[in-house]
Design a protein around this motif. Structure first.
Motif, short mmCIF file in Angstrom:
data_model
loop_
_atom_site.label_atom_id
_atom_site.label_comp_id
_atom_site.label_asym_id
_atom_site.label_seq_id
_atom_site.Cartn_x
_atom_site.Cartn_y
_atom_site.Cartn_z
N UNK A 18 62.51 56.10 78.78
CA UNK A 18 63.26 55.36 78.29
C UNK A 18 64.09 54.82 79.34
N UNK A 19 64.08 53.34 79.72
CA UNK A 19 65.17 53.05 80.56
C UNK A 19 66.50 53.21 80.38
N UNK A 20 67.15 53.54 81.09
CA UNK A 20 68.70 54.10 80.89
C UNK A 20 68.99 55.59 80.49
N UNK A 21 67.81 56.55 80.42
CA UNK A 21 67.79 57.85 79.88
C UNK A 21 67.87 58.60 81.14
N UNK A 22 68.51 59.57 80.93
CA UNK A 22 68.75 60.63 82.23
C UNK A 22 67.68 61.22 82.53
N UNK A 23 66.47 61.63 81.68
CA UNK A 23 65.37 62.48 82.06
C UNK A 23 64.22 61.67 81.77
N UNK A 24 63.18 61.95 82.53
CA UNK A 24 61.67 61.45 82.30
C UNK A 24 60.93 62.75 81.86
N UNK A 55 51.55 58.55 84.06
CA UNK A 55 52.58 57.97 84.64
C UNK A 55 52.36 56.56 85.01
N UNK A 56 51.15 56.20 85.72
CA UNK A 56 50.83 54.92 86.16
C UNK A 56 50.62 54.33 85.01
N UNK A 57 50.01 54.32 83.89
CA UNK A 57 49.68 53.48 82.77
C UNK A 57 50.93 53.21 81.93
N UNK A 58 51.95 53.98 82.06
CA UNK A 58 53.14 54.03 80.99
C UNK A 58 53.76 52.61 81.18
N UNK A 59 54.11 51.98 82.47
CA UNK A 59 54.86 50.93 82.45
C UNK A 59 54.04 49.67 81.85
N UNK A 137 57.62 46.26 68.91
CA UNK A 137 58.97 46.09 69.14
C UNK A 137 59.61 47.02 70.29
N UNK A 138 60.93 46.60 70.67
CA UNK A 138 61.75 47.30 71.48
C UNK A 138 63.27 47.57 70.75
N UNK A 139 63.43 48.76 70.80
CA UNK A 139 64.72 48.93 70.09
C UNK A 139 66.11 48.09 70.43
N UNK A 140 66.64 47.40 69.66
CA UNK A 140 67.60 46.47 69.81
C UNK A 140 69.01 47.39 69.94
N UNK A 141 69.13 48.46 69.70
CA UNK A 141 70.33 49.25 70.17
C UNK A 141 70.65 49.53 71.33
N UNK A 142 71.94 49.27 71.72
CA UNK A 142 72.21 49.25 73.14
C UNK A 142 72.72 50.80 73.29
N UNK A 143 72.18 51.58 74.12
CA UNK A 143 71.32 51.21 75.41
C UNK A 143 69.96 51.56 75.22
N UNK A 144 69.62 51.73 73.86
CA UNK A 144 68.22 52.36 73.85
C UNK A 144 67.21 51.28 74.06
N UNK A 145 65.93 51.69 74.74
CA UNK A 145 64.91 50.60 75.10
C UNK A 145 63.55 51.32 74.63
N UNK A 146 63.67 52.23 73.57
CA UNK A 146 62.35 52.73 73.04
C UNK A 146 61.68 51.84 72.47
#
Length: 183
Positions: A18-24, A55-59, A137-146
């Motif tokens: 999730x963009x903004x998270x500290x860990x993959x 990992x390649x298909x995830x984006x 959908x993409x979560x609208x909560x900041x900073x979540x992008x799940x």
């Protein structure tokens, strides 16, 4: 085979980063094993090989959700169609365990990661075709992008979880209180 449920595979895979998270959460062979269904027998080599492919298909999968959430249904559909072309589904009918006839993905020879992605693409395609792209959908909560699949009856989901919904509602309440105090 509950085809709509296969869209959950896309959600699970995309949300490993999730963009903004500290860990993959998809960086090792063990992460691949945790992602893929527990009933699948996965060799160490298959998990290592699958890591790169996942990992390649995830984006690409994330882009489907982002386009749909932004109201770009046609772009989301084009992205899913490209995935379906790159990860074609091979289906079969089975009656194992005397559970009655039902569909299965039959891509066992292609490896577990590819079979997982094939199911994810098929699930997204079916979700869009049956319920519309606005169900992704993409979560609208900041900073979540799940990402998530909206299964509500009125297509009203805005957050990936109750936790994010609560956090966003509390933040909005506090912002209203601050604005009222400044007025």
């Amino acid at each position: 085979m509950e085809i709509l449920a296969y869209a959950d595979r896309a959600v699970e895979l995309v949300n490993t980063d999730v963009p903004g998270a500290d860990r993959d959460y998809l960086s090792s062979e063990q992460d691949v094993r945790r992602l893929l269904p527990a009933a699948w027998t996965i060799t160490r080599q298959a998990a290592e090989d699958g890591l790169r492919e996942l990992r390649e298909v995830r984006p690409r999968l994330r882009r489907v959700f982002e386009q749909a959430a932004a109201g770009n249904g046609r772009s989301a559909v084009q992205a899913v169609n490209k995935l379906l072309g790159d990860f074609p589904a091979s289906l079969s009918i089975s009656d194992h365990d005397d559970d009655g006839w039902h569909m299965h993905l039959a891509d066992a020879d292609s490896g577990p990661a590819r079979r997982f992605v094939t199911g994810a693409a098929l699930g997204l395609a079916y979700t869009i075709a049956e319920r519309g792209p606005e169900r992704l959908g993409v979560c609208e909560a900041t900073p979540c992008r799940a990402v998530f699949v909206d299964t509500t009856t009125n297509s009203s989901r805005r957050y990936c979880s109750d936790r994010c919904a609560t956090r966003a509602n509390v933040a909005a309440y506090r912002a209203r209180k601050r604005a009222a105090a400044l007025s």
